[in-house]
Scaffold this motif. Sequence first.
Motif, PDB file in Angstrom:
ATOM      1  N   GLY A 299     -59.236   3.249  54.469  1.00 59.25           N
ATOM      2  CA  GLY A 299     -60.152   3.801  53.466  1.00 59.25           C
ATOM      3  C   GLY A 299     -60.477   5.257  53.746  1.00 59.25           C
ATOM      4  O   GLY A 299     -61.402   5.552  54.498  1.00 59.25           O
ATOM      5  N   MET A 300     -59.710   6.157  53.121  1.00 60.03           N
ATOM      6  CA  MET A 300     -59.959   7.596  53.312  1.00 60.03           C
ATOM      7  C   MET A 300     -61.304   7.967  52.692  1.00 60.03           C
ATOM      8  O   MET A 300     -62.076   8.749  53.241  1.00 60.03           O
ATOM      9  CB  MET A 300     -58.826   8.377  52.644  1.00 60.03           C
ATOM     10  CG  MET A 300     -58.878   9.857  52.848  1.00 60.03           C
ATOM     11  SD  MET A 300     -57.265  10.641  52.596  1.00 60.03           S
ATOM     12  CE  MET A 300     -56.892  10.278  50.899  1.00 60.03           C
ATOM     13  N   GLY A 301     -61.600   7.393  51.531  1.00 65.01           N
ATOM     14  CA  GLY A 301     -62.887   7.592  50.875  1.00 65.01           C
ATOM     15  C   GLY A 301     -63.411   6.251  50.394  1.00 65.01           C
ATOM     16  O   GLY A 301     -62.679   5.254  50.407  1.00 65.01           O
ATOM     17  N   ALA A 302     -64.671   6.229  49.980  1.00 62.23           N
ATOM     18  CA  ALA A 302     -65.245   4.984  49.461  1.00 62.23           C
ATOM     19  C   ALA A 302     -66.209   5.312  48.321  1.00 62.23           C
ATOM     20  O   ALA A 302     -67.300   5.831  48.559  1.00 62.23           O
ATOM     21  CB  ALA A 302     -65.964   4.214  50.568  1.00 62.23           C
ATOM     22  N   CYS A 303     -65.778   5.018  47.090  1.00 64.17           N
ATOM     23  CA  CYS A 303     -66.657   5.151  45.924  1.00 64.17           C
ATOM     24  C   CYS A 303     -67.680   4.023  45.970  1.00 64.17           C
ATOM     25  O   CYS A 303     -67.464   3.010  46.638  1.00 64.17           O
ATOM     26  CB  CYS A 303     -65.853   4.979  44.643  1.00 64.17           C
ATOM     27  SG  CYS A 303     -64.322   5.911  44.596  1.00 64.17           S
TER      28      CYS A 303
ATOM     29  N   PHE B 229     -61.688  11.937  59.972  1.00 65.63           N
ATOM     30  CA  PHE B 229     -60.257  12.274  59.930  1.00 65.63           C
ATOM     31  C   PHE B 229     -59.533  11.867  61.214  1.00 65.63           C
ATOM     32  O   PHE B 229     -58.397  11.381  61.180  1.00 65.63           O
ATOM     33  CB  PHE B 229     -60.056  13.766  59.656  1.00 65.63           C
ATOM     34  CG  PHE B 229     -58.598  14.142  59.665  1.00 65.63           C
ATOM     35  CD1 PHE B 229     -57.777  13.781  58.607  1.00 65.63           C
ATOM     36  CD2 PHE B 229     -58.043  14.804  60.744  1.00 65.63           C
ATOM     37  CE1 PHE B 229     -56.426  14.093  58.621  1.00 65.63           C
ATOM     38  CE2 PHE B 229     -56.690  15.119  60.758  1.00 65.63           C
ATOM     39  CZ  PHE B 229     -55.889  14.765  59.699  1.00 65.63           C
ATOM     40  N   ASP B 230     -60.177  12.058  62.367  1.00 69.13           N
ATOM     41  CA  ASP B 230     -59.487  11.720  63.625  1.00 69.13           C
ATOM     42  C   ASP B 230     -59.233  10.216  63.734  1.00 69.13           C
ATOM     43  O   ASP B 230     -58.170   9.791  64.201  1.00 69.13           O
ATOM     44  CB  ASP B 230     -60.308  12.206  64.829  1.00 69.13           C
ATOM     45  CG  ASP B 230     -60.282  13.723  64.946  1.00 69.13           C
ATOM     46  OD1 ASP B 230     -59.189  14.305  64.803  1.00 69.13           O
ATOM     47  OD2 ASP B 230     -61.344  14.318  65.154  1.00 69.13           O
ATOM     48  N   LEU B 231     -60.210   9.419  63.307  1.00 67.85           N
ATOM     49  CA  LEU B 231     -59.990   7.962  63.325  1.00 67.85           C
ATOM     50  C   LEU B 231     -58.862   7.595  62.351  1.00 67.85           C
ATOM     51  O   LEU B 231     -58.016   6.740  62.654  1.00 67.85           O
ATOM     52  CB  LEU B 231     -61.262   7.206  62.947  1.00 67.85           C
ATOM     53  CG  LEU B 231     -62.419   7.226  63.945  1.00 67.85           C
ATOM     54  CD1 LEU B 231     -63.578   6.373  63.420  1.00 67.85           C
ATOM     55  CD2 LEU B 231     -61.981   6.701  65.313  1.00 67.85           C
ATOM     56  N   LEU B 232     -58.881   8.223  61.195  1.00 66.67           N
ATOM     57  CA  LEU B 232     -57.830   7.954  60.195  1.00 66.67           C
ATOM     58  C   LEU B 232     -56.457   8.313  60.762  1.00 66.67           C
ATOM     59  O   LEU B 232     -55.495   7.542  60.655  1.00 66.67           O
ATOM     60  CB  LEU B 232     -58.111   8.777  58.939  1.00 66.67           C
ATOM     61  CG  LEU B 232     -57.093   8.658  57.803  1.00 66.67           C
ATOM     62  CD1 LEU B 232     -57.059   7.241  57.240  1.00 66.67           C
ATOM     63  CD2 LEU B 232     -57.421   9.642  56.683  1.00 66.67           C
TER      64      LEU B 232
ATOM     65  N   TYR C 135     -53.513   5.696  61.419  1.00 63.55           N
ATOM     66  CA  TYR C 135     -52.242   5.886  60.703  1.00 63.55           C
ATOM     67  C   TYR C 135     -51.081   5.942  61.695  1.00 63.55           C
ATOM     68  O   TYR C 135     -50.041   5.299  61.503  1.00 63.55           O
ATOM     69  CB  TYR C 135     -52.314   7.165  59.862  1.00 63.55           C
ATOM     70  CG  TYR C 135     -51.141   7.330  58.934  1.00 63.55           C
ATOM     71  CD1 TYR C 135     -51.061   6.605  57.751  1.00 63.55           C
ATOM     72  CD2 TYR C 135     -50.093   8.194  59.248  1.00 63.55           C
ATOM     73  CE1 TYR C 135     -49.976   6.737  56.902  1.00 63.55           C
ATOM     74  CE2 TYR C 135     -49.005   8.331  58.416  1.00 63.55           C
ATOM     75  CZ  TYR C 135     -48.950   7.604  57.241  1.00 63.55           C
ATOM     76  OH  TYR C 135     -47.865   7.730  56.405  1.00 63.55           O
ATOM     77  N   GLU C 136     -51.299   6.698  62.790  1.00 64.74           N
ATOM     78  CA  GLU C 136     -50.247   6.795  63.810  1.00 64.74           C
ATOM     79  C   GLU C 136     -49.986   5.427  64.451  1.00 64.74           C
ATOM     80  O   GLU C 136     -48.841   5.075  64.750  1.00 64.74           O
ATOM     81  CB  GLU C 136     -50.663   7.798  64.901  1.00 64.74           C
ATOM     82  CG  GLU C 136     -50.548   9.243  64.448  1.00 64.74           C
ATOM     83  CD  GLU C 136     -51.251  10.235  65.388  1.00 64.74           C
ATOM     84  OE1 GLU C 136     -51.336  11.401  65.004  1.00 64.74           O
ATOM     85  OE2 GLU C 136     -51.729   9.825  66.475  1.00 64.74           O
TER      86      GLU C 136
ATOM     87  N   ALA D 275     -66.618   7.091  61.488  1.00 60.12           N
ATOM     88  CA  ALA D 275     -66.418   5.762  60.904  1.00 60.12           C
ATOM     89  C   ALA D 275     -65.088   5.719  60.163  1.00 60.12           C
ATOM     90  O   ALA D 275     -64.621   6.741  59.645  1.00 60.12           O
ATOM     91  CB  ALA D 275     -67.549   5.423  59.937  1.00 60.12           C
ATOM     92  N   LEU D 276     -64.514   4.536  60.146  1.00 59.43           N
ATOM     93  CA  LEU D 276     -63.280   4.282  59.379  1.00 59.43           C
ATOM     94  C   LEU D 276     -63.259   2.811  58.992  1.00 59.43           C
ATOM     95  O   LEU D 276     -63.682   1.953  59.771  1.00 59.43           O
ATOM     96  CB  LEU D 276     -62.036   4.570  60.246  1.00 59.43           C
ATOM     97  CG  LEU D 276     -60.692   4.156  59.632  1.00 59.43           C
ATOM     98  CD1 LEU D 276     -60.332   5.059  58.451  1.00 59.43           C
ATOM     99  CD2 LEU D 276     -59.573   4.188  60.675  1.00 59.43           C
ATOM    100  N   THR D 277     -62.740   2.546  57.795  1.00 59.90           N
ATOM    101  CA  THR D 277     -62.485   1.149  57.407  1.00 59.90           C
ATOM    102  C   THR D 277     -60.989   0.883  57.377  1.00 59.90           C
ATOM    103  O   THR D 277     -60.225   1.648  56.780  1.00 59.90           O
ATOM    104  CB  THR D 277     -63.081   0.844  56.023  1.00 59.90           C
ATOM    105  OG1 THR D 277     -64.500   0.890  56.113  1.00 59.90           O
ATOM    106  CG2 THR D 277     -62.654  -0.532  55.535  1.00 59.90           C
TER     107      THR D 277
END
Length: 239
Positions: free
Chosen positions: A107-111, A132-135, A139-140, A197-199
């Motif tokens: 989840g890069m963003g959350a509406c 961004f770092d968690l994303l 991703y990696e 935070a990241l989902t």
Amino acid sequence: MSTPHNSAEMGDIAKVVLMPGDPLRAKFTAETFLTDVVCFNKVRNCFGFTGTYKGKKISVMASGMGIPSIGIYSHELYHFYGVESIIRIGTAGGLAPDLNLKDIVLGMGACTNSNYINQFGLPGQFAPICDFDLLRLAYETCQDKKVPVKVGNLVSNDTFYDHLGNVNERWRDMGALAVEMESAGLYANAASCGKRALTICSISDHLFKPEQLSPKEREQGLTTMLEIALDTGIKALDL
Ligand code: HPA
């Protein structure tokens, strides 16, 4: 010092916490993947555990369902327990046509249709985004494990059963990938205190496709997500 919702003492919880909605998934994750497990919270059965994964200390604690619930638990973890990163590990309903059951979504963003973010008194609409770092780390991790992954917008809906129906088509038509009920509140809480935070979601159902998962397939999808989250989590300890 404990809180009304968490009996842990400062130091009981790792700097990185994985957060499933379901308390029994927190227990399953701890029992299946961690060693030296200590249960730090049982208040309201919102179980929290700290243990060791690949030699690193990591915690897993349930959030309950919905933004108010994850709002409370994440606020306390960030503000009272020195937690730096929360990685929500949830299920979500697919919206995007090219998503299938068991797919992994970051989840890069959350509406959201929630009013939760009004508390910050902003003169406009806040755009809840992940760290961004968690994303990047997640991703990696997916690439290393050769797990296909989609990255984009989630919808954190306040209602599971929408009275008027047909709201999901409009979110889908704006490119949202999947619907769940927590990420926007988590992302806003993280932003408000300068934490991460990241989902990571596993698609458990699709709102526009008839397929359903068998219990075994559901578990497989969850296991893939948990392994990605744990490997991301221990890398995040070094951020
Ligand atoms: N709606 C909201 N949350 C969800 C769904 C859904 O369809 N599926 C899994 N979590």
